[in-house]
Design an enzyme around this catalytic site. Structure first.
Site, PDB file in Angstrom:
ATOM      1  N   THR A   1       0.829  -1.210   0.000  1.00 34.63           N
ATOM      2  CA  THR A   1       0.000   0.000   0.000  1.00 34.63           C
ATOM      3  C   THR A   1       0.862   1.259   0.000  1.00 34.63           C
ATOM      4  O   THR A   1       0.497   2.262  -0.588  1.00 34.63           O
ATOM      5  CB  THR A   1      -0.905   0.017   1.235  1.00 34.63           C
ATOM      6  OG1 THR A   1      -0.129  -0.331   2.364  1.00 34.63           O
ATOM      7  CG2 THR A   1      -2.016  -0.971   1.084  1.00 34.63           C
ATOM      8  N   THR A   2       2.000   1.199   0.682  1.00 34.46           N
ATOM      9  CA  THR A   2       2.879   2.365   0.705  1.00 34.46           C
ATOM     10  C   THR A   2       3.607   2.486  -0.622  1.00 34.46           C
ATOM     11  O   THR A   2       3.682   3.567  -1.203  1.00 34.46           O
ATOM     12  CB  THR A   2       3.905   2.242   1.841  1.00 34.46           C
ATOM     13  OG1 THR A   2       3.218   1.893   3.024  1.00 34.46           O
ATOM     14  CG2 THR A   2       4.624   3.544   2.051  1.00 34.46           C
TER      15      THR A   2
END
Length: 527
Positions: A94-95
């Site tokens: 997600t990052t």
């Protein structure tokens, strides 16, 4: 000024250059915000809500951080969305996806400043993304055929996923938990049947995996404490009608004995209902709603374990796991599907008593019990474990594996660079920019670890000119290391999702050339 009046008062618009600037800046700010959480040495963020409880969340899960922000900038919202989708789709990365999109826009901004048209940049990015994906596809490893190797691949992936999270201290322990849990699913990606229970107390090392299902409830008073070969009826029905409870009903009686009659009738109704339930031939009754004292007594007399007020997640999952269905009427027992399990007993975890169902119908069901110092630690541990479980369950289906530690980015960037040299015209600038954006990920990983990124990336690039190179950034020793030896692996599916989502998001923001903000609606004066 007549042109200005098309939009309603106070609506504002920004055109061309300014709109593009606003969206670039917003997107890059978001990327910079989560940038520091990337990699094994990434830091956490504390999010404090402005709500009543001022609740505090400590996390380094990109999606969680971005979900909690209230953002005004439209381009930033696009990035928040891709991180959410990444979270739902593959669970991890997600990052990375936000950081990559942010870097692509940072490069695009320079190109736009150099008077290259956004559409040219987009076309270049498209070609580059395609080329990067093919570069990865040539390098994937697939050990599906060899169960031993495949299991060690899964362990490596789990450890790599966890190494950037709070669980990194005990990553072997948790990787083993996650792999065992996912292996039990036998290839289904339905994580419903893995239940996570959080109990404060103890340390993270005390967490364990339990076969079967644990319901976070106590067993009622005077009930049997253990039942073998249980037949379970899971229900969602009111068992609290031994009082007159019709809303706003007024009953006029002329003597106390009449009240007793009404209550007697209520009790009879209840007794009939309980008898209908007992008629199913069950020895365990789980209800979503309260069970009053009277029906509880009746169940206890019949030797039936009655569990009340099981939380909804718990009860739906219990029905799924034991192979029963949630019932709400009991008139025809043959149509109700009962759940089964071999043994129900009460267990203690920390201070709390819980009910343990073992030998359930759905053999793949299991419960992971997390222990930890505080709620914040447990919540973050659950998020980290959830990432690992998602990635593993995806990998069981699509067993292609890559090395980690910035290795995939270097492989992609090398191929993309070659493509840029072959491509004539302005597109080549965009393709080159794409390659620079890819290299930004290993750069950030090493920056977060406090290493000299310029030096390391230069070394990496040189290493990657060799055939079959497995070099990546080894954050622990602070140098370029062999990722195959260190056992740092990632799932191909996650990397591919990161690459494609980031490119699409960057493309979308690049296409913007005008931002129109509507005027807020006003309440009319109600005088």
């Amino acid at each position: 000024m007549a042109v200005e009046r098309i939009l309603k008062d106070e609506a504002s618009e920004e055109k061309g250059e300014r709109a593009r600037m606003a969206s670039f800046i917003g997107a890059m700010a978001i990327a910079d915000l989560v940038k520091t959480t990337l990699g094994p040495k990434g830091m956490d963020k504390i999010l404090q809500s402005t709500g009543r409880g001022r609740e505090v969340t400590v996390t380094n899960d990109g999606a969680t951080i971005l979900k909690s922000l209230h953002i005004d900038n439209p381009a930033a919202k696009v990035l928040v969305d891709i991180s959410k989708v990444q979270d739902d789709e593959v669970g991890d990365g997600t990052t990375s996806v936000v950081v990559l999109a942010g870097e692509l826009l940072r490069e695009a901004e320079k190109l736009v400043a150099a008077k290259i048209h956004p559409m040219t940049i987009i076309a270049g990015y498209r070609m580059a993304a395609e080329c990067a994906r093919n570069a990865l596809l040539q390098k994937v490893m697939d050990n599906k055929e060899d169960p031993e190797k495949f299991k060690s691949d899964l362990m490596k992936i789990a450890m790599t996923t966890l190494s950037s999270k709070i669980l990194s201290q005990d990553k072997e322990h948790f990787a083993k938990l996650a792999v065992d849990a996912v292996m039990r699913l036998k290839g289904s990606t339905n994580l419903e049947s893995i239940q996570i229970i959080k109990k404060p107390g103890g340390s993270l090392k005390d967490s364990f995996l339990d076969e079967g299902f644990i319901l976070d409830k106590k067993i009622g008073i005077g009930q049997p404490k253990r039942i073998e070969n249980a037949k379970i009826l899971v229900a969602n029905t009111a068992m609290d009608t031994d009082k007159v409870k019709i809303y706003g009903a007024r009953v006029r009686v002329d003597s106390m004995s009449k009240v007793a009659e009404i209550e007697g009738a209520e009790k009879e109704k209840m007794r009939e209902k309980v008898q209908k339930i007992i008629a199913h031939g069950i020895n365990c009754f789980v209800n979503r709603q309260l069970i009053y004292n009277f029906p509880e007594e009746l169940f206890a007399d019949a030797g039936i374990l009655a569990i009340e007020h099981a939380d909804f997640d718990g009860i739906e999952r219990l029905a799924l796991v034991t192979g029963g269905e949630i019932a709400s009427t009991f008139d025809n027992p043959e149509s109700v599907k009962l759940g089964h399990c071999k043994l129900i007993e009460e267990i203690m975890i920390g201070e709390d008593k819980l009910i343990h169902f073992s030998g359930v119908e759905l053999g793949q069901a299991c419960t992971i019990v997390l222990r930890g110092a505080s709620h914040h630690v447990l919540d973050e541990a659950e998020r980290s474990l959830h990432d690992a479980l998602c990635v593993l369950s995806q990998t069981v289906n699509d067993s292609r594996v890559l090395l980690g530690g910035g290795w995939p980015e270097m492989v992609m960037s090398k191929d993309v660079d070659e493509l840029a040299r072959k491509t004539p015209g302005k597109k080549s600038h965009a393709i080159e920019a794409f390659s620079r954006a890819l290299v930004a990920i290993p750069t950030i990983i090493s920056d977060n670890a406090g290493l000299d990124s310029a030096e390391l990336i230069a070394q990496l690039r040189a290493e990657h000119q060799k055939e079959g190179c497995t070099a990546g950034i080894d954050v622990i020793s602070g140098s370029v290391g062999d990722m195959a030896q260190r056992g740092i692996s990632e799932a191909f599916k996650v990397k591919q999702a990161v690459l494609l989502s980031a490119t699409e998001a960057a493309e979308m923001i690049l296409r913007v050339d005008e931002i129109i903000t509507c005027a807020p609606r006003r309440r009319e004066d109600r005088m």
